[in-house]
Design an enzyme around this catalytic site. Sequence first.
Site, PDB file in Angstrom:
ATOM      1  N   ASP A  41       2.145  32.628  83.554  1.00 28.25           N
ATOM      2  CA  ASP A  41       1.657  31.307  83.179  1.00 28.25           C
ATOM      3  C   ASP A  41       1.578  30.448  84.424  1.00 28.25           C
ATOM      4  O   ASP A  41       2.376  30.629  85.362  1.00 28.25           O
ATOM      5  CB  ASP A  41       2.595  30.652  82.158  1.00 28.25           C
ATOM      6  CG  ASP A  41       1.974  29.413  81.544  1.00 28.25           C
ATOM      7  OD1 ASP A  41       1.215  29.553  80.549  1.00 28.25           O
ATOM      8  OD2 ASP A  41       2.215  28.297  82.057  1.00 28.25           O
TER       9      ASP A  41
ATOM     10  N   ARG B 187      -2.023  36.376  71.722  1.00 30.02           N
ATOM     11  CA  ARG B 187      -1.662  36.398  70.313  1.00 30.02           C
ATOM     12  C   ARG B 187      -2.709  37.032  69.410  1.00 30.02           C
ATOM     13  O   ARG B 187      -2.453  37.255  68.233  1.00 30.02           O
ATOM     14  CB  ARG B 187      -1.372  34.967  69.840  1.00 30.02           C
ATOM     15  CG  ARG B 187      -0.071  34.411  70.396  1.00 30.02           C
ATOM     16  CD  ARG B 187       0.100  32.955  70.047  1.00 30.02           C
ATOM     17  NE  ARG B 187      -0.817  32.122  70.816  1.00 30.02           N
ATOM     18  CZ  ARG B 187      -1.004  30.827  70.590  1.00 30.02           C
ATOM     19  NH1 ARG B 187      -0.368  30.237  69.585  1.00 30.02           N
ATOM     20  NH2 ARG B 187      -1.829  30.135  71.334  1.00 30.02           N
TER      21      ARG B 187
END
Length: 323
Positions: A53, A7
């Site tokens: 992930d 991000r």
Amino acid sequence: MMRQAGRYLPEYREVRARYPSFLDLCYTPDAATEVTLQPIRRFGFDAAILFSDILVVPDALGQPVRFEQGEGPRLAPLSGGADIAALTPERIASHLSPVFETVERVRAGLPDEVTLLGFCGAPWTVATYMIAGQGTPDQRPARMMAYGEPELFQQLIDILVEASADYLIRQLRAGADAIQIFDTWAGVLDEDGFRRWAIEPTRRIIDTVRAEIPGTRVIGFPRGAGVRARAYVEGTGIDAIGLDWTMPVAFARDTLQPVTAVQGNVDPLALLSGGKALDESVDRILETLSAGRLIFNLGHGILPETPIAHVESMLDRVRKGTG
């Protein structure tokens, strides 16, 4: 850097906005390939880290995973033996086929000299999320099961060892050059638990992977291991150990570098702060560790609010400092 696609990059946020959930992004090869390559284009890192992930493994095992905005992962907690018995390692190949396609595409899109790192979560750390259904401050639910029902907990660990080894082997066959095993919550374990739940499962995974793909290079990251780090190195057979930011670099030089390469370990908050604190952190690591085997890195994941200018400053200092 750890969590190098994320991000803090505007180009990542642009791609992420097109997908309703984080896992949708992980399971879409075009998009996952793009965000894996973005930091390489921008910064010229020496290695690309697969965008995925650690919780895709429980998702593949049949325990659905979702990510709540601002709250992190959510799973239906495993409540007993029936839930554990219902997990299906056989689903790894089919459910995670988009991840393996991403690995193929990333490898094809990278320059030959840039390493591609695959990864998985260590069984202990993944189990903590599967049992609690979310992250917790001290991983109490998993620790209580490990203490109170060790045979049942061992069943879960055994499933995760099998599934994780299969997952890593398939990443390597798809084009990963090396792999990392992240044990983010290793530091909450006591001495016996660290050996049984952190060291032993990781060693079993590595042994299984190398039996299929001899010579596989493995980086282990037992966050919070502290003085147990050398026992982790020797007990698992890893080729390099990731150091969290609390690890004294002199200890790493004197105790770890004689037996393995070390990776780390700038505090992500020092990178966020920038300026003198970051410069001093970079210099301390280079001055202490660069005479031995060192992969310069962070000591945990980069924070979303980190200014890109701070990353550029750190990389410039490292590259000048290492010639």
